[in-house]
Design a protein around this motif. Structure first.
Motif, short mmCIF file in Angstrom:
data_model
loop_
_atom_site.label_atom_id
_atom_site.label_comp_id
_atom_site.label_asym_id
_atom_site.label_seq_id
_atom_site.Cartn_x
_atom_site.Cartn_y
_atom_site.Cartn_z
N THR A 207 0.83 -1.21 0.00
CA THR A 207 0.00 0.00 0.00
C THR A 207 0.86 1.25 0.00
OG1 THR A 207 -1.49 -1.24 1.42
CG2 THR A 207 -1.97 1.09 1.11
N LEU A 208 1.88 1.24 0.83
CA LEU A 208 2.76 2.40 0.89
C LEU A 208 3.42 2.65 -0.47
CD1 LEU A 208 4.67 2.00 4.27
CD2 LEU A 208 2.84 3.59 3.73
N VAL A 209 3.94 1.56 -1.05
CA VAL A 209 4.67 1.75 -2.31
C VAL A 209 3.72 2.17 -3.42
CG1 VAL A 209 5.96 0.51 -4.06
CG2 VAL A 209 6.56 0.25 -1.67
N LYS A 210 2.54 1.57 -3.44
CA LYS A 210 1.59 1.93 -4.49
C LYS A 210 1.17 3.39 -4.37
CE LYS A 210 -1.63 -0.71 -6.50
NZ LYS A 210 -2.12 -1.96 -7.05
N ALA A 211 1.07 3.85 -3.13
CA ALA A 211 0.62 5.23 -2.94
C ALA A 211 1.58 6.22 -3.57
CB ALA A 211 0.47 5.51 -1.45
N THR A 212 2.85 5.85 -3.68
CA THR A 212 3.79 6.80 -4.26
C THR A 212 3.52 7.02 -5.74
OG1 THR A 212 5.40 5.11 -4.82
CG2 THR A 212 5.61 6.14 -2.66
N ARG A 213 2.85 6.06 -6.34
CA ARG A 213 2.62 6.23 -7.79
C ARG A 213 1.46 7.15 -8.07
NH1 ARG A 213 2.57 -0.16 -8.30
NH2 ARG A 213 4.53 -0.48 -7.20
N ALA A 214 0.63 7.40 -7.07
CA ALA A 214 -0.57 8.19 -7.31
C ALA A 214 -0.45 9.62 -6.82
CB ALA A 214 -1.76 7.52 -6.61
N VAL A 215 0.70 9.98 -6.30
CA VAL A 215 0.83 11.34 -5.75
C VAL A 215 0.99 12.33 -6.90
CG1 VAL A 215 2.27 12.81 -4.34
CG2 VAL A 215 1.89 10.46 -3.66
N PRO A 216 0.27 13.43 -6.88
CA PRO A 216 0.47 14.43 -7.94
C PRO A 216 1.85 15.06 -7.80
CG PRO A 216 -1.03 15.25 -6.29
CD PRO A 216 -0.79 13.82 -5.95
N GLY A 217 2.51 15.25 -8.91
CA GLY A 217 3.84 15.83 -8.87
C GLY A 217 4.93 14.79 -8.92
N VAL A 218 4.59 13.54 -8.79
CA VAL A 218 5.60 12.48 -8.89
C VAL A 218 5.52 11.90 -10.29
CG1 VAL A 218 6.25 10.19 -8.10
CG2 VAL A 218 5.59 11.91 -6.46
N ARG A 219 6.63 12.03 -11.00
CA ARG A 219 6.63 11.53 -12.38
C ARG A 219 6.80 10.02 -12.39
NH1 ARG A 219 11.07 12.56 -15.92
NH2 ARG A 219 11.94 13.60 -14.11
N LEU A 220 7.69 9.55 -11.55
CA LEU A 220 7.97 8.12 -11.51
C LEU A 220 7.85 7.66 -10.07
CD1 LEU A 220 9.01 5.80 -13.30
CD2 LEU A 220 11.30 6.37 -12.49
N GLY A 221 6.92 6.75 -9.84
CA GLY A 221 6.73 6.24 -8.48
C GLY A 221 7.69 5.10 -8.21
N ALA A 222 7.50 4.49 -7.06
CA ALA A 222 8.37 3.36 -6.68
C ALA A 222 7.85 2.08 -7.31
CB ALA A 222 8.41 3.24 -5.16
N SER A 223 8.78 1.21 -7.65
CA SER A 223 8.44 -0.02 -8.35
C SER A 223 8.30 -1.17 -7.34
CB SER A 223 9.55 -0.35 -9.35
OG SER A 223 10.73 -0.63 -8.63
N PRO A 224 7.88 -2.34 -7.78
CA PRO A 224 7.83 -3.49 -6.86
C PRO A 224 9.19 -3.84 -6.28
CG PRO A 224 6.52 -3.93 -8.78
CD PRO A 224 7.20 -2.63 -9.03
N ARG A 225 10.24 -3.39 -6.95
CA ARG A 225 11.57 -3.60 -6.36
C ARG A 225 11.65 -2.91 -5.01
NH1 ARG A 225 15.70 -1.79 -10.51
NH2 ARG A 225 15.32 -3.64 -11.74
N ALA A 226 10.96 -1.79 -4.92
CA ALA A 226 10.97 -1.06 -3.65
C ALA A 226 10.27 -1.86 -2.56
CB ALA A 226 10.27 0.30 -3.83
#
Lengths: 316, 451, 663
Positions: free
Chosen positions: A232-251
Motif C-alpha cells: 500500500t505504501l509503495v503503491k501510494a507513491t505512484r498516485a501522488v500528484p507531482g511524482v513523475r515516476l513512483g516506486a516499483s515493486p523492487r521497492a
C-alpha cells in the motif's frame, strides 16, 4: 533452530556495531541502517556533505568483518573497464587473460559516484544488478556477499552526472550521516589526536558468521497484513500528484527484506509496523522522480514519503 | 497636500478594515450587520419589537467584545518548516509544528501568518501608475483610490486567512499542514504567527503574536512548453563543458585506439601501450551540446508591468523545460548593469537561474540599446538565441536584424496585450515567420503551444 | 455556515404566526426543511442564480407596492413583514442546490459586471444564517407588544448561536454568558421603550400640528414674517351653491393673557353615536339646514374637527370616539386615515355656552389701550349691533391686513402698538382686538380659531382649504345669541394667495392625485388583499417549479469511502489490547491514522504519563504485537496474561482525573 539462530544474529550484529562505534561516534542510527541494508542483501547510497565520515563508515564496516574490501574513486575519465577489469593479451601464452577489476570484492566503496560519466555508472549498476560481469563473452560471477556502498556529494553540481532515476532503484536504501553533536565532535578530536582509531579495528565476525547472518533473515516472519501494508505504501507513491515516476515493486521487495534485517538486528523474530515505518523513507524516497514543477514548488521526495506514511492507516 | 491627506486616510481605513476583519469572525460580522440594520428599522419601538432583536444581539456582541479584551497569553511555541521554493500561482504547502507548553489542553485556536505589510509608501502611491489608468475618469485619477487598491493587491503575496490550530494536548506537540497560494514572484517574508482565540460565542477574536521570521523564494509562474526543436546546431565547444570537473581535463573517454601520426602525445595511454608495445591513444569525445542564449527584455517604463511579468514567466518556462533537454542556457538581461548568468550541468545552476528570474525587475532608466552590446559581444558562444521581447519597435528590430545578419538562429517571442492575430506592424523580417511568435497576455499557454 | 436543523423552520412558523400568514409560512417551512429528507439536488449555474435573484427583486417590488397601497404611512414596516416571502426563492434554491451555497456575485446587478472571474469564483456564500435573521427581524416587525416574544427571541437566538460556539469553553460558561446577554438585552429593550415614550410625550407639544383645545398661542408680538404653507388640509363640497367664505371653527377660547388665549372650564364630554354607527348628533336641529361634504385627513389619536358653526349632526363619520365641549369644540379619536363625512349645519348659528364673567374680562396689560380706544369710539354709548358696525367700520377703514410683523417699542404691548400705531396686522390681531373692544363695550365676547374656506378648486371641483386659510375671529353675545364678528379686512385670502409659491399648481396636482389614490385604496378591503397575495404566491410557485423541471436534474452521488480492508484472515483482530485504545480515545487522546501503537505511546508519554508511561504497558504491547504479527498462535498463558494485564491497567487508571478542555 530458530531460537539459537536468531540470537546469534543479534549478537553478531552487536559485535559489529560496537566495533564500528569505536570509530564512528554519535552515528548509531546510520550504522543501524547501514547494517540493515547489508544484512538485507541490498546496496546503500550515502548522500552527504563532504567530511562526515562516509568513507570511514565503509572502511570500518569492512574491517569489522573478515571479508575483502576495495575502493574506487570515480572520476570523469574512468572507463568501465577500470571497474570490471580487462582482458589483457599474454604474449607468452598467446591467450587473453582476464584481470579482475576492483568490483570483484565483498565490500566495494564507490566514492563520488556522480562524478563518472553515465556510461561508467551504468556499467557498475548493471553489474550490481546481475551479480556478474560479462567480458569477451565470458561470464564472471561476483563474490558473495557483495555489497556496494556508494557516496555522493549533493553540494557540488558542476561537472557531475546525476544518477539516472531509473538506476536509483538498484540501491536498497539511501541515507545520510549528517554532522554530529558538539560533544561527539570533541570526542572525535580527542580520539584522533594520536593516530586514527580505525587502525585499531580488528575483525570481529568471520565470513561464515556474515553469511549466516544473511541467511537468517529468511527465517524472520512477516505477516500477510504487513505485506499488504508495504505494498500500500509503495503503491501510494505512484498516485501522488507531482511524482513523475513512483516506486516499483523492487521497492516493496527491498523494504520487506530490509525490515526483516532490522528485525533480526533488534532480536525479534517477526516484523512489526514500527520497523517498516522506520525504514520507509530511506528505502523509498530516492526512487521517486519528481516533476520539475513540483520540485520548484518546494516538494521533496522525502516529504512525499513522509506524508504517505503519516496518512496511510497502519495495522495496529 | 491633498494627496498626503488622501494617503493617510486610505492607510487608516485599510488598517481599521484589517483590524475589524481580524477582530470579528464571520459570524461576528454578520451579527454586527444585523445589529446595524435593526437599529435603523427598529426606531419606532411602539409599533414593532425589532428593537428587542437589536438590544439582544447588541448585548451578545458587547459581551463577546469585552470577553475577548481580557486575554492572558497562552504559552505556545510554533515553528514553520518551509520548503526551499514556492511557485507563483501554485499552492505552497508547509508544516507548522505547535508545541503546547501549558499543562492544559488547548482547543479551538486559530492562527494566521503575518507577512509583509502590503500598504505602499506615499512615494510609491504617487509615482507608480496603474496599467490602464488613463481609461478612468478624471475624478478617479485624482483621488487615486483605484491605484491604491491595485498597489495593495500587487504587494500582497498571499491572502489573509485564518487556519485552524489542531487540538494540542498538554505538553504535547502536533503538526498541521498549511496551504497558501502566493500570487506573485519574489520573496515571501513571514514575520510571525498571530494566534487567535475566540470568546465563548465565537464572535470576536483576541490575538497575540509569536515572532517567527522566515522567508521563502517564490519562483515565477511557469508554463508548459512543448518539446522544442531549438534553433541552432550543436556546436563544438573546445575544452568540454565549461566548469567541468576539476579532475580530468579532456571530454569524455570513448575508447583506446592505435596511434595515428599527428595525435597529441599527451593522450597516450601508457598502461596499454606498455602491454602491447605500441602506442595506444586514449580517444576523447569532445563535448557537443547546444548552448542557448535567453535574452530577456527588461526595458519598460513602469515598475509593475503585466507584460514584463509574463515575459519573466515565459523565460522561466524555457529555463525549466531546457533543463530536461540537456541544453545549456545563458540568461542575459540588463538591470542596473548588464548581466549574463550561465548554467552548467546539474540542476543547481538551473535553480539558480530561476531564483534570479524570481527577483528580476524592470529597467527604467536605460533604453533597449543597452542590451545590444553584451549580446553581440558574447554571440560567438551561442548556438542559438531565444529573445523574449516586450514590444516590436525600431531598436528591437535592429537587434533581431543584427543577429540574423550574423547568421545566428533566433526564436523571437513578443508579449503583447493586443490581439495576436492582428498583423504586427511592421511584420517580422522576411523568411522568418516560422520562428516569430506573438503571444497575448491571458492566452500565453496557447500561444506557446504553437511553438 | 449552515444553520442547525429545523431552526429556519421554527423561525418561519413564528413569523407566520405573528404576521398572520401562517399557512404560507407552514408551506415555506416544510419546503425548506424537507431538503434533509429529499435526496435529489439540482445544479444551479450562475445565470440561474441571477434569474432567481431577479425574481426575488420582482417579488420585493410587488410587496412594496401592495404595502404602499394598503397603508402608505407604514409601508416600510409592512414590507419588512413580507420580506421572508420575497427572499424565499433564493433560500430554497440554496437548500436544494448541489453545493449548498449560491454565487453571491449573481445577487445584485451592481456586482455582476464589476467583479473579475477569479473573485466571482471565490464569492460563494451561504445565506441560511442571513435568512434566519431576516425571518427573526420580520417576526419582530409584525408584532407590537407581546411580552413573551422576547423569550422566544432569546431561545431562537441561543439555538442559532449554539453551533458557532467555541469549543474551548465548557457548556455552562456559554450558558451563563448567554443568560447575561439575555438579561442585558431585556433591560436594554425596556429602557429603549421608555426612552421612546418619553421622547414622544416631550415632543408631542413641539411637533403637534393640531390645535390644543385648551390654549392657543397666537403670533401676536412675534417678529418673523408669518408665512403659512399652501398645503391642502381638507376639502369641502356642497350639493347646492355655497356662499364663500365659510368659516369652519376648530376651538373657542375665553381668557387672554400675554399673547395666549385660554379656554376655561372646557372639559370634554363624550358623544354617543346613533344606532347606525357613524351618525352623531351634536346639537339641536334647526331650520334651513344645509349639508356639506367634508374630506379630512385624520392622524392617529385625538383631533379637533373643523366644522361650520351651527353644525348639529354628522353622518358617515367612523371614528372610535367623539367628544364635544361647552365651547363648541368637537374632538375625535381614531386611527389614521381619511375621514369622509357629511355635516348638517344651520348657517349663522353658533353653539356655545352662555356668557359669564370671564367673557368680559380685559387683561390688565392691555386695559389702558383698549379703554382709550373704546372711549374714542364711544362704544359704551352704543347698543350691540351698533358696536359691531362701528368696529367693522373702524377696522375696515383705518386698518389693513399685513403678514409682516414689525417690532413694537417696549413700553407698549404689541396689541396696543397695533391699535395705535401700526394699524396693520394679521387675523389674530384683528380678532383679539375685536374681542377686547367688545368686552370693553360691555358685550361678552369670545375668541374663535379655525379656518376660512374661500377657494374653489376647478381641478378638483371642490373647495380646498389650505394651511394658510387658518383664521381667527370673534364671537359676540348680542340679543341673546352668539354671533360671529370677523373684522379682518376681507381681502386677506387674496393677500395670502399672493404670497403663494409659484409651484402651487404642481403641488396641487400631486395632492389631488394622492387624494384620489387614498380614496381608492380605502375602498379595497384587507381580505381581498390576502386573497390576491395567496393567488400570486401560488402562481409564482408553479412557475418556479415548472422552470426547474426543465433543467438538468442531477442526483447526489454518495461516494463510498474506501477503507483499506485488512485481509480477511488477519490474526489477532480480537486482541484485548484494543480496549486500551478505546479507553484512551474516551479520555480524548486520538491516534493518527499512520501512527503505530508504539509511536503513539511514545507521543503520549509527555502528555498522559499516568497511562502511557507505565512500565506494565510495554510488555502488554509486546504481547499484542506477537498476537497480531507474530508467527503461529499466541500461547494460552500469554493470552491470559494479556487479558489480565489489560484489565488491570484500565482499572488502575479509571480513577485518574479526566482531561478537561477548559483553557
Amino acid at each position: 533452530m530458530p531460537g539459537t539462530g536468531l540470537s546469534s544474529g543479534r549478537t553478531i550484529y552487536r559485535k559489529i556495531a560496537d566495533n564500528i562505534e569505536k570509530v564512528m561516534r554519535g552515528q548509531s542510527g546510520a550504522i543501524r541502517l547501514a547494517l540493515a541494508g547489508f544484512a538485507g542483501g541490498g546496496h546503500i547510497l550515502l548522500e552527504d556533505c563532504p567530511g562526515t565520515g562516509k568513507t570511514t563508515l565503509a572502511k570500518t564496516l569492512a574491517r569489522s568483518m573478515d571479508i575483502t574490501f576495495k575502493r574506487i574513486q570515480f572520476t570523469p575519465d574512468l572507463l568501465p573497464s577500470d571497474i570490471t577489469g580487462v582482458s589483457i593479451f599474454d604474449p607468452k601464452e598467446q591467450v587473453f587473460r582476464f584481470h579482475q577489476g576492483p568490483i570483484f570484492t565483498n565490500i566495494l566503496l564507490v566514492d563520488e559516484i556522480n562524478r563518472a560519466s553515465p556510461r561508467t555508472q551504468s556499467a557498475l549498476l548493471e553489474a550490481m544488478a546481475e551479480r556478474q560481469v560479462s567480458i569477451d563473452g565470458q561470464l564472471h560471477p561476483l563474490e558473495n556477499p557483495f555489497f556496494v556502498i556508494a557516496t555522493q556529494n549533493p553540494v557540488e553540481s558542476h561537472g557531475t552526472y546525476p544518477l539516472p532515476e531509473g538506476q536509483m532503484d538498484r540501491f536498497a536504501l539511501q541515507s545520510r550521516l549528517g554532522y554530529v553533536s558538539t560533544q561527539e565532535e570533541v570526542a572525535i578530536l580527542t580520539a584522533q589526536s594520536h593516530g586514527h582509531p580505525i587502525e585499531a579495528i580488528r575483525p570481529c565476525a568471520t565470513r561464515q558468521e556474515v553469511l549466516s547472518l544473511r541467511q537468517q533473515i529468511d527465517d524472520v516472519y512477516i505477516s500477510e497484513e504487513l505485506k499488504h501494508y508495504i505494498v500500500t505504501l509503495v503503491k501510494a507513491t505512484r498516485a501522488v500528484p507531482g511524482v513523475r515516476l513512483g516506486a516499483s515493486p523492487r521497492a516493496s521487495l527491498a523494504l520487506m527484506k530490509t525490515a526483516k534485517a532490522l528485525c533480526l538486528i533488534d532480536g525479534a523474530d517477526f516484523v512489526t509496523p514500527d520497523h517498516i515505518q522506520e525504514l520507509a523513507v530511506a528505502v523509498i524516497a530516492h526512487r521517486l522522480a519528481l516533476d520539475p514543477q513540483a520540485r520548484f514548488a518546494g516538494r521533496t521526495a522525502r516529504q512525499v514519503v513522509e506524508e504517505i506514511v503519516h496518512g496511510t492507516p497502519v495495522p495496529t | 497636500m491633498l494627496k498626503s491627506f488622501l494617503y493617510k486616510s486610505y492607510r487608516f481605513f485599510y488598517t481599521s478594515d484589517q483590524r475589524r476583519r481580524r477582530r470579528f469572525t464571520l459570524a461576528g460580522l454578520v451579527l454586527a450587520a444585523i445589529v446595524a440594520i435593526t437599529a435603523i428599522t427598529g426606531l419606532d419601538t411602539h409599533s414593532t419589537l425589532v428593537h428587542q432583536v437589536f438590544t439582544l444581539l447588541l448585548s451578545v456582541l458587547l459581551l463577546s467584545l469585552v470577553w475577548s479584551k481580557f486575554l492572558a497569553r497562552i504559552d505556545i511555541a510554533a515553528t514553520r518548516h518551509l520548503p526551499q521554493y514556492a511557485t507563483a500561482g501554485e499552492p505552497l504547502v508547509y508544516r507548522v509544528a505547535f508545541e503546547n507548553r501549558t499543562a492544559k489542553m488547548q482547543t479551538a485556536l486559530s492562527f494566521y501568518e503575518n507577512t509583509t505589510d502590503p500598504r505602499p509608501s506615499l512615494e510609491e502611491l504617487l509615482s507608480v501608475k496603474e496599467p490602464g489608468e488613463d481609461k478612468r475618469n478624471v475624478w478617479d485619477r485624482n483621488i487615486l483610490y483605484y491605484r491604491w487598491l491595485w498597489l495593495i493587491s500587487k504587494r500582497r503575496i498571499i491572502d489573509d486567512r485564518f487556519h485552524a490550530v489542531p487540538d494540542l494536548p498538554a505538553n504535547g506537540r502536533l503538526e498541521t499542514r498549511v496551504e497558501v497560494t502566493p500570487r506573485s514572484r519574489g520573496y515571501l517574508h513571514f514575520y510571525g504567527f498571530e494566534i487567535a482565540r475566540t470568546d465563548p460565542f465565537g464572535l470576536c477574536r483576541a490575538l497575540f503574536s509569536i515572532p517567527a521570521p522566515q522567508k521563502v523564494i517564490v519562483l515565477p509562474k511557469r508554463y508548459r512548453l512543448p518539446r522544442l526543436s531549438l534553433p541552432g546546431a550543436r556546436r563544438h565547444h573546445a575544452r568540454g563543458v565549461r566548469l567541468a570537473a576539476s579532475i580530468g581535463n579532456y571530454g569524455e573517454f570513448v575508447s583506446l585506439r592505435d596511434y595515428r601520426p599527428g595525435d597529441n602525445l599527451r593522450q597516450i595511454h601508457w598502461k596499454s601501450s606498455a602491454k602491447r608495445n605500441e602506442w595506444i591513444i586514449k580517444e576523447y569525445q569532445e563535448e557537443f551540446y547546444a548552448r542557448q542564449a535567453l535574452i530577456l527584455d527588461t526595458f519598460s517604463t513602469s515598475a509593475h508591468s503585466d507584460r514584463f511579468e509574463e515575459a519573466v514567466s515565459i523565460a522561466a518556462s524555457f529555463v525549466c523545460s531546457l533543463q530536461t533537454q540537456e541544453s545549456l542556457l545563458d540568461l542575459l538581461f540588463v538591470g542596473d548593469r548588464s548581466y549574463r548568468f550561465s548554467s552548467g550541468r546539474g540542476t543547481a545552476s538551473y535553480d539558480h537561474l530561476l531564483e534570479i528570474l524570481a527577483a528580476v525587475q524592470t529597467c527604467r532608466d536605460k533604453t533597449f540599446d543597452a542590451i545590444a552590446a553584451p549580446v553581440f559581444e558574447h554571440m560567438h558562444l551561442f548556438s542559438g538565441c531565444i529573445c523574449v521581447l516586450l514590444a516590436w519597435d525600431e531598436p528591437r528590430r535592429a537587434l533581431v536584424r543584427g543577429l540574423k545578419d550574423r547568421g545566428v538562429p533566433i526564436l523571437v517571442i513578443i508579449v503583447t496585450e493586443d490581439d495576436p492575430s492582428a498583423p504586427l506592424d511592421p511584420g517580422p523580417p522576411k523568411g522568418f515567420e516560422k520562428d516569430f511568435m506573438v503571444v497575448k497576455i491571458g492566452r500565453i499557454e496557447e500561444g506557446l503551444a504553437r511553438l | 455556515m449552515k444553520t442547525p436543523p429545523l431552526l429556519i423552520g421554527a423561525t418561519l412558523l413564528l413569523w407566520g404566526w405573528q404576521s398572520r400568514l401562517f399557512y404560507p409560512a407552514l408551506v415555506m417551512a416544510a419546503v425548506l426543511e424537507s431538503h434533509r429528507l429529499i435526496k435529489s439536488r439540482w445544479d444551479f449555474s450562475e445565470s440561474d442564480i441571477a434569474r432567481i435573484s431577479d425574481l426575488c427583486t420582482i417579488l420585493l417590488a410587488i410587496a412594496v407596492l401592495i404595502a404602499v397601497i394598503k397603508d402608505p404611512g407604514r409601508f416600510m414596516l409592512l414590507t419588512l413583514q413580507w420580506l421572508p416571502i420575497a427572499v424565499f426563492p433564493l433560500i430554497a434554491t440554496q437548500q436544494y442546490s448541489q453545493s449548498g451555497t449560491i454565487y453571491g456575485s449573481a445577487l445584485l446587478i451592481l456586482f455582476r459586471r464589476r467583479l473579475t472571474k477569479e473573485t466571482k469564483r471565490k464569492f460563494i456564500i451561504d445565506i441560511s444564517y442571513p435568512y434566519f435573521f431576516l425571518c427573526l427581524v420580520s417576526a419582530a416587525g409584525a408584532n407590537a407588544g407581546k411580552s413573551w416574544f422576547y423569550y422566544g427571541l432569546l431561545a431562537l437566538t441561543a439555538w442559532a448561536l449554539w453551533p458557532l460556539r467555541s469549543r474551548r469553553y465548557p457548556f455552562y460558561l456559554w450558558l451563563l454568558l448567554l443568560m447575561a446577554g439575555g438579561a442585558l438585552g431585556y433591560a436594554g429593550q425596556v429602557g429603549l421603550y421608555r426612552l421612546h415614550s418619553f421622547l414622544l410625550e416631550a415632543g408631542y407639544d413641539y411637533f403637534t400640528k393640531n390645535r390644543d383645545p385648551f390654549k392657543s398661542t397666537t403670533a401676536i408680538g412675534e417678529m418673523i414674517a408669518l408665512k403659512q404653507s399652501d398645503r391642502i388640509l381638507f376639502r369641502l363640497a356642497a350639493a347646492g351653491p355655497l356662499s364663500l367664505p365659510i368659516r369652519l371653527r376648530e376651538a373657542c377660547y375665553t381668557a387672554y393673557d400675554r399673547a395666549t388665549w385660554y379656554a376655561t372650564h372646557s372639559g370634554f364630554e363624550e358623544l354617543l353615536p346613533e344606532t347606525n354607527q357613524g351618525s352623531w348628533t351634536i346639537g339641536a336641529a334647526g331650520a334651513d339646514a344645509q349639508q356639506v361634504h367634508i374630506w379630512m385627513r385624520l392622524p392617529k389619536g385625538q383631533n379637533l374637527l373643523k366644522l361650520p358653526g351651527g353644525t348639529f349632526r354628522l353622518h358617515d363619520l367612523h371614528v372610535a370616539r367623539l367628544e364635544k365641549n361647552s365651547l363648541g369644540a368637537v374632538r375625535s379619536e381614531s386611527e389614521a386615515g381619511l375621514a369622509v363625512f357629511q355635516a348638517d349645519y344651520v348657517p349663522g348659528q353658533v353653539y356655545n355656552r352662555p356668557p359669564d364673567d370671564a367673557d368680559l374680562k380685559i387683561p390688565a396689560t392691555e386695559a389702558p389701550a383698549i379703554q382709550t380706544f373704546a372711549e374714542s369710539l364711544q362704544l359704551n354709548a352704543k347698543g350691540g349691533d351698533e358696536v359691531i358696525a362701528a368696529l367693522h367700520a373702524f377696522f375696515g377703514q383705518q386698518f389693513r391686513y399685513s403678514l409682516d410683523l414689525v417690532g413694537h417699542p417696549s413700553d407698549k404691548t404689541a396689541l396696543a402698538d397695533f391699535l395705535l400705531h401700526a394699524r396693520a396686522g394679521h387675523c389674530e390681531y384683528f380678532a383679539t382686538a375685536t374681542v377686547l373692544l367688545l368686552r370693553a363695550a360691555g358685550i361678552p365676547a369670545r375668541y374663535v380659531s379655525g379656518y376660512a374656506a374661500a377657494e374653489y378648486s376647478a381641478l378638483e371641483e371642490r373647495i380646498v382649504v389650505r394651511q394658510r386659510h387658518a383664521h381667527a375671529w370673534a364671537l359676540a353675545f348680542v340679543a341673546g345669541q352668539w354671533v360671529e364678528v370677523d373684522t379682518t379686512p376681507p381681502d386677506w385670502p387674496a393677500l395670502e394667495a399672493a404670497g403663494a409659491s409659484p409651484f402651487v399648481h404642481v403641488t396641487d396636482l400631486f395632492a389631488f392625485l394622492r387624494f384620489r389614490l387614498t380614496l381608492w385604496r380605502q375602498r379595497i378591503q384587507m381580505e381581498e388583499l390576502t386573497l390576491y397575495l395567496t393567488f400570486a404566491l401560488v402562481a409564482l410557485g408553479l412557475l418556479f417549479i415548472k422552470r426547474l423541471t426543465g433543467k438538468k436534474h442531477m442526483r447526489r452521488v454518495t461516494v463510498e469511502q474506501r477503507q483499506p480492508v485488512p485481509p480477511a484472515n488477519a490474526p489477532g483482530l480480537t486482541s484485548e489490547f484494543f480496549a486500551i485504545e478505546q479507553w484512551l480515545n474516551r479520555q480524548g487522546h486520538e491516534r493518527q491514522p499512520g501512527e503505530t501503537f508504539r509511536a503513539w505511546f511514545q507521543r503520549l508519554a509527555a502528555s498522559a504519563p499516568e497511562i502511557a508511561g507505565q512500565p506494565e504497558i510495554q510488555p502488554l504491547l509486546a504481547l499484542h504485537y506477537r498476537l497480531r504479527f507474530g508467527p503461529g498462535v499466541l500461547g494460552r498463558e500469554d493470552r491470559q496474561r494479556l487479558i489480565a494485564g489489560v484489565r488491570a491497567s484500565i482499572r488502575a487508571n479509571d480513577g485518574s482525573p479526566r482531561r478537561n478542555g477548559a483553557g
